[in-house]
Structures are given as structure tokens and as C-alpha cells.
Design an enzyme around this catalytic site. Structure first.
Site, PDB file in Angstrom:
ATOM      1  N   LYS A  22      49.447  31.402  34.350  1.00 37.19           N
ATOM      2  CA  LYS A  22      49.005  31.544  32.952  1.00 37.19           C
ATOM      3  C   LYS A  22      49.171  32.995  32.489  1.00 37.19           C
ATOM      4  O   LYS A  22      49.696  33.246  31.409  1.00 37.19           O
ATOM      5  CB  LYS A  22      47.528  31.132  32.841  1.00 37.19           C
ATOM      6  N   ASN A  23      48.738  33.947  33.317  1.00 38.47           N
ATOM      7  CA  ASN A  23      48.726  35.338  32.869  1.00 38.47           C
ATOM      8  C   ASN A  23      50.110  35.991  32.868  1.00 38.47           C
ATOM      9  O   ASN A  23      50.258  37.132  32.428  1.00 38.47           O
ATOM     10  CB  ASN A  23      47.729  36.163  33.700  1.00 38.47           C
ATOM     11  N   CYS A 120      32.904  39.485  24.669  1.00 37.35           N
ATOM     12  CA  CYS A 120      33.451  38.581  25.683  1.00 37.35           C
ATOM     13  C   CYS A 120      32.385  38.347  26.748  1.00 37.35           C
ATOM     14  O   CYS A 120      31.567  39.222  27.010  1.00 37.35           O
ATOM     15  CB  CYS A 120      34.679  39.232  26.302  1.00 37.35           C
ATOM     16  N   ARG A 125      35.483  44.743  27.010  1.00 37.01           N
ATOM     17  CA  ARG A 125      36.921  44.496  26.866  1.00 37.01           C
ATOM     18  C   ARG A 125      37.511  44.974  25.531  1.00 37.01           C
ATOM     19  O   ARG A 125      38.074  44.194  24.756  1.00 37.01           O
ATOM     20  CB  ARG A 125      37.239  43.013  27.099  1.00 37.01           C
ATOM     21  N   ASP A 308      39.647  38.378  39.370  1.00 37.21           N
ATOM     22  CA  ASP A 308      39.765  36.970  38.981  1.00 37.21           C
ATOM     23  C   ASP A 308      39.473  35.997  40.127  1.00 37.21           C
ATOM     24  O   ASP A 308      39.466  34.783  39.892  1.00 37.21           O
ATOM     25  CB  ASP A 308      41.163  36.683  38.402  1.00 37.21           C
ATOM     26  N   ARG A 400      41.219  26.189  30.155  1.00 36.77           N
ATOM     27  CA  ARG A 400      42.018  27.287  29.616  1.00 36.77           C
ATOM     28  C   ARG A 400      43.068  27.753  30.610  1.00 36.77           C
ATOM     29  O   ARG A 400      44.111  28.269  30.210  1.00 36.77           O
ATOM     30  CB  ARG A 400      41.126  28.488  29.278  1.00 36.77           C
TER      31      ARG A 400
HETATM   32  N1  EPU Z   1      39.988  48.338  29.017  1.00 36.84           N
HETATM   33  C1  EPU Z   1      39.626  49.322  28.141  1.00 36.84           C
HETATM   34  N2  EPU Z   1      40.427  49.531  27.046  1.00 36.84           N
HETATM   35  C2  EPU Z   1      41.550  48.814  26.809  1.00 36.84           C
HETATM   36  C3  EPU Z   1      41.917  47.815  27.725  1.00 36.84           C
HETATM   37  C4  EPU Z   1      41.111  47.591  28.833  1.00 36.84           C
HETATM   38  O1  EPU Z   1      38.597  49.992  28.309  1.00 36.84           O
HETATM   39  O2  EPU Z   1      42.235  49.065  25.795  1.00 36.84           O
HETATM   40  C5  EPU Z   1      39.146  48.075  30.197  1.00 36.84           C
HETATM   41  C6  EPU Z   1      38.532  46.677  30.189  1.00 36.84           C
HETATM   42  O3  EPU Z   1      37.354  46.602  29.411  1.00 36.84           O
HETATM   43  C7  EPU Z   1      38.293  46.424  31.659  1.00 36.84           C
HETATM   44  C8  EPU Z   1      39.469  47.159  32.317  1.00 36.84           C
HETATM   45  O4  EPU Z   1      39.947  48.096  31.356  1.00 36.84           O
HETATM   46  O5  EPU Z   1      37.088  47.009  32.068  1.00 36.84           O
HETATM   47  C9  EPU Z   1      40.603  46.282  32.761  1.00 36.84           C
HETATM   48  O6  EPU Z   1      40.951  45.384  31.711  1.00 36.84           O
HETATM   49  P1  EPU Z   1      42.429  44.850  31.496  1.00 36.84           P
HETATM   50  O7  EPU Z   1      42.919  45.362  30.189  1.00 36.84           O
HETATM   51  O8  EPU Z   1      43.257  45.107  32.701  1.00 36.84           O
HETATM   52  O9  EPU Z   1      42.165  43.291  31.354  1.00 36.84           O
HETATM   53  P2  EPU Z   1      42.990  42.338  30.416  1.00 36.84           P
HETATM   54  O10 EPU Z   1      44.385  42.811  30.342  1.00 36.84           O
HETATM   55  O11 EPU Z   1      42.235  42.087  29.170  1.00 36.84           O
HETATM   56  C10 EPU Z   1      43.891  40.760  32.301  1.00 36.84           C
HETATM   57  C11 EPU Z   1      43.820  39.299  32.616  1.00 36.84           C
HETATM   58  C12 EPU Z   1      42.403  38.949  33.054  1.00 36.84           C
HETATM   59  C13 EPU Z   1      42.069  39.799  34.283  1.00 36.84           C
HETATM   60  C14 EPU Z   1      42.241  41.289  33.972  1.00 36.84           C
HETATM   61  C15 EPU Z   1      42.017  42.178  35.171  1.00 36.84           C
HETATM   62  C16 EPU Z   1      45.496  38.340  31.177  1.00 36.84           C
HETATM   63  C17 EPU Z   1      45.816  37.502  29.997  1.00 36.84           C
HETATM   64  N3  EPU Z   1      44.196  38.539  31.436  1.00 36.84           N
HETATM   65  O12 EPU Z   1      42.951  40.970  31.263  1.00 36.84           O
HETATM   66  O13 EPU Z   1      42.404  37.578  33.401  1.00 36.84           O
HETATM   67  O14 EPU Z   1      40.739  39.564  34.680  1.00 36.84           O
HETATM   68  O15 EPU Z   1      43.553  41.512  33.460  1.00 36.84           O
HETATM   69  O16 EPU Z   1      42.884  41.841  36.190  1.00 36.84           O
HETATM   70  O17 EPU Z   1      46.383  38.776  31.885  1.00 36.84           O
HETATM   71  C18 EPU Z   1      41.469  35.458  33.699  1.00 36.84           C
HETATM   72  O18 EPU Z   1      42.619  35.029  33.884  1.00 36.84           O
HETATM   73  O19 EPU Z   1      40.432  34.774  33.931  1.00 36.84           O
HETATM   74  C19 EPU Z   1      41.284  36.807  33.192  1.00 36.84           C
HETATM   75  C20 EPU Z   1      40.148  37.227  32.643  1.00 36.84           C
END
Ligand code: EPU
Length: 432
Positions: A22-23, A120, A125, A308, A400
Site C-alpha cells: 500500500k505505502n 491523527c 503528523r 508499523d 484501509r
Molecule cells: N514529521 C514532521 N513533519 C513533517 C513530516 C513528518 O514532523 O513534515 C514527523 C511525523 O510527525 C513523525 C515523523 O516525522 O513523527 C515521521 O513521519 P513520516 O513523515 O515518516 O510518516 P508519514 O510519511 O506520514 C509513512 C507511512 C506510515 C508510517 C510512517 C513511518 C505512508 C503512506 N505512510 O507515514 O504508515 O507509519 O511513514 O514509517 O507511507 C501505516 O501504513 O499504517 C502508516 C501509518
């Protein structure tokens, strides 16, 4: 609202086949926005987030064909005529990853309007790092009424150093940089396999990207990208979930169609716990047993132990002898499943970002509530070893991101069924 009714106690035996990630599929679908030509993606999982992305792209004027089964879980996306480069709050609030369209839209159309995702269940996030990166690439940003508006005649290459490692942030800016003028160097990038998969797709579309999958990615911007065909990598989180299901039930399960190299952190941990695993080609065989040892876990960015699968690992820890400490380093509020497991009989104490799990505790019948995608999966795993009937509410979360999870589990011996509402319990009625 659908619920799962699960009766535990059966070891999982046989083979389960893993779906596409999915991701990896979500950013790949967003990448189709970067070209006028059709992009064909194979191994697309049949999950609700993909359907949400289809709606998101269609609302902008993209033509999206999505077919499952004999059509090989394939989507063809053509973004020739994009009427409105906008992601509405209605869609973003149901799926945060919708923000992945921000970078591609501003790069291809020169402007984009994307809703801010808001709160969230697992943490704050924010998307400040996506926005900061786009500013460095020369976009003008305006935030009002809950939306981010970004515009730029043409983005220009820049040096971007992420303050914090972000998966979708790296993906968003990687996509934007492909069409920028000149070179972009991104440092402190996420190294998840999904990033390397996205870069593979973009390079097939004509992008010039080096270093994806490492902390430093270099992108030479090009004028235009073209259509292509690409197969999405297997879902390492789904694979990990089934490996843990095999382990917790003391089963003998062959998890097929995955990439074992993406699962190193989990497989090493299972070795410490005393679960036997063996890898052959694209399969991992897991042989569970009744004598599991406690082992501590700290979640980290890839290649560390993934956040995850923290919740699913916690289910296993309740069945291990001794005290396991689980530290969540990525999200600030990702322990909602712990209290539900306590309702089933687990001994878990939350101390800030640490959960202390004392095992081994018998788990037994209770009604529990799923709070997010991976929390739902963890409750399913706990239920598979519980005595009596467990009812899990709000399983729309699991839909999802897990394709047909109950059918896959039933095929290897689990007693799980889905119901629309709780029916009065009849004497002698089981689940199957
Ligand atoms: N963060 C910030 N600012 C930003 C972006 C992120 O402070 O602009 C922080 C977040 O709040 C968090 C950390 O950085 O504390 C890491 O977040 P990241 O951006 O890596 O998460 P994401 O890209 O929103 C993806 C996956 C998640 C997975 C995380 C961590 C996708 C679509 N989602 O989320 O997947 O947990 O990376 O590996 O790729 C899931 O599949 O259940 C899921 C939540």
C-alpha cells in the site's frame, strides 16, 4: 460498522500470499500526475486507501482504470487533462497520504491546493517539512482556511536537508524535484524500500535520480516525464503481520511473495524471541512454539524496527515469558492498542513513549475497539491466541491497508468472520 468475531486457539498452517505494498502504491499513483501519458501500475493491493486515491485523482480530471482479480490488480492512470489541481479536505481527512499529490501537482501544473491533514490517531503528523522543501525548490506557499496553496512557474533545483526523517516528505519532494530546473540534492532522506520503488518508477518515466534508498538522493531535473509500466513491491508490513501471526499461534506458516530483505529487523528480533524463521527466495517460513522469550524493541526509521509493526509485536510480547519493553520513537501516541489488549487480559503499562509488557498472560474474550490500521491488525493477532470469542469493532481501519485479511487468515486455519452488527449469541454457535 463492520466487526470481526474471532475465536482463537488454532495454529496457522499453510501458505499465505502477500499483496502489493500500500505505502508504495500510494506515491506511485501520485507520480502519474507528473506526466500526460498513461502510467500502468501492477500488483496494486485491493484496499480502501487505493480506492481513496483513485477518487482523489479522478476528482482532478485524471482517467483512472482500476481492475482486480484476472486484471492482475492493475491500474492505468492517465493525467492528460487535469481540470483542478486540488485535494479537498473531504478526501485528505480520510487519508493523510493524499498530501502526496502536493509536490507532483506544483511541479507539473505550476500550482496546487491541498487540504492540511489535521489531527491523527497516532500523533500530530504535521507536513511542515514537505512545505519547507517546496519553498526551497522555489514554490510560493500560502496557508489559509485549512489549505496549502503552492505555486511556481517552474521549480528550481535546491539543496534540501530534512530536519527529521520523513517517508512521504521524501517522496513528495523527490517527485517535485524530477521536473525542477537543475539539480536537487536531498540529505537525511528516508531509506524505506518504498522510496527506492518510487525512484525506480520515476526513472522508468524518464527522471534522473540517484541514491534513492540511501540518506542522500540526487535528482537532475528534466523537462518532461513519460508513461511507463511498473510492478509495485510486496507489502513488507503485511508480510510482517502474517509472520507474527504464525509466531503467536505456534503455527507453521509460509509467507510467500514477499521480499525477506525488507524484513531483516523483524527476523532478527524473532530469533531473539526464540521463533524459528527461514527464508527461501521470496518466502519466509515461520515456525512458532510455546516457549517465547521476552525481547525489547525500539522503533526506528528503516532499516530499524518499523513503527508499523510495533503494535503487532506487542501482541506477541504478551505471550513471551518475562518483561519486554517496547519504545515508540516515531509517533507520540501509538499505543492505543495496548489498553485494548489489557481488556483481553494482557499486563501492559505505558510510561511515556515506552510500553512495558509482562508475559506470559492468558488472553480471553472481550469486546475491543480498533483505533488505527496497525492497531486493528495487532488486536486480530492477540485474538488469534485468546480463549473464547473476541469481537473487534471499527475494522474499517484494517480495510484501509490489508487486502482480504479475514479470507487470508481463514485459509490458513483461523476462525474469523466479519459481521455488520452484533447478533444475539446462540448457544453452540461458533465462528468459521
Ligand atoms: N514529521 C514532521 N513533519 C513533517 C513530516 C513528518 O514532523 O513534515 C514527523 C511525523 O510527525 C513523525 C515523523 O516525522 O513523527 C515521521 O513521519 P513520516 O513523515 O515518516 O510518516 P508519514 O510519511 O506520514 C509513512 C507511512 C506510515 C508510517 C510512517 C513511518 C505512508 C503512506 N505512510 O507515514 O504508515 O507509519 O511513514 O514509517 O507511507 C501505516 O501504513 O499504517 C502508516 C501509518
Amino acid at each position: 460498522m463492520d466487526k470481526f468475531v474471532i475465536r482463537g486457539g488454532n495454529p496457522l498452517l499453510g501458505t499465505v500470499r502477500i499483496s502489493g505494498a500500500k505505502n508504495a502504491a500510494l506515491p506511485a499513483m501520485a507520480a502519474a500526475l507528473l506526466t500526460e501519458e498513461p502510467v500502468i501500475l501492477e500488483n496494486i493491493p485491493q484496499v480502501r486507501d487505493i480506492e481513496t486515491t483513485r477518487k482523489l485523482l479522478a476528482a482532478m480530471g485524471a482517467e483512472v482504470e482500476l481492475g482486480y482479480g484476472r486484471a492482475q490488480h492493475r491500474t492505468t492512470i492517465c493525467c492528460r487533462n487535469l481540470a483542478s489541481p486540488e485535494a479537498s479536505y473531504e478526501l485528505v481527512k480520510t487519508m493523510r497520504a493524499s498530501t502526496l499529490v502536493l509536490g507532483p501537482l506544483v511541479a507539473r501544473c505550476g500550482n496546487a491546493r491541498v487540504s492540511l491533514p489535521g489531527g491523527c490517531a497516532i500523533g500530530a503528523r504535521p507536513i511542515d517539512l514537505h512545505i519547507k522543501g517546496l519553498e526551497l525548490l522555489g514554490a510560493k506557499i500560502n496557508q489559509e482556511h485549512g489549505y496549502v496553496e503552492a505555486s511556481a512557474e517552474r521549480l528550481r533545483g535546491a539543496e534540501i536537508v530534512f530536519d527529521k526523517i520523513t517517508v512521504t516528505g521524501t517522496e513528495d519532494l523527490l517527485m517535485a524535484a524530477t521536473l525542477a530546473e537543475g539539480e536537487t540534492v536531498m540529505q537525511n532522506c528516508a531509506r524505506e524500500p518504498e522510496i527506492a520503488d518510487l525512484a525506480d518508477l520515476l526513472n522508468k518515466m524518464g527522471a534522473q535520480i540517484e541514491g534513492a534508498g540511501t540518506a542522500k538522493i540526487r535528482v537532475r531535473g528534466v523537462e518532461k516525464l513519460h508513461g511507463t509500466k511498473h510492478r509495485i513491491i510486496p507489502d513488507r508490513i503485511e508480510a510482517a503481520t502474517f509472520i507474527l501471526a504464525g509466531a503467536i499461534t505456534g503455527g507453521d506458516l509460509n509467507v510467500a511473495g514477499c521480499d525477506p530483505q525488507h524484513l531483516d529487523a523483524l527476523l532478527e528480533k524473532l530469533h531473539e524471541v526464540g521463533v524459528k524463521t527461514s527464508c527461501r527466495g521470496d518466502s519466509v517460513r515461520v515456525e512458532g512454539n510455546d516457549n517465547l522469550n521476552a525481547a525489547d524493541v525500539i522503533t526506528e526509521e528503516f532499516p530499524g524496527f518499523p513503527t508499523d509493526i510495533q503494535a503487532q509485536y506487542m501482541a506477541l510480547a504478551t505471550q513471551a515469558e518475562g518483561t519486554s519493553t517496547i519504545t515508540e520513537n516515531i509517533f507520540e501516541n501509538r499505543f492505543m492498542h495496548a489498553l485494548e489488549m489489557v481488556r483481553m487480559g494482557a499486563n501492559i503499562k505505558i510510561e511515556g513513549s515506552r510500553a512495558v509488557v509482562r508475559g506470559k498472560t492468558p488472553l480471553s474474550s472481550a469486546a475491543v475497539l480498533a483505533s488505527d490500521l496497525r492497531a486493528s491488525a495487532s488486536l486480530v493477532l492477540a485474538a488469534l491466541v485468546a480463549d473464547g470469542e473476541i469481537i473487534i469493532d471499527r475494522v474499517y481501519h484494517i480495510d484501509r491497508g490489508y487486502e482480504n485479511i479475514e479470507e487470508k487468515l481463514r485459509a490458513v486455519g483461523a476462525q474469523i468472520r466479519r459481521i455488520g452488527e452484533i447478533l444475539p449469541k446462540r448457544r453452540g454457535s461458533g465462528v468459521g
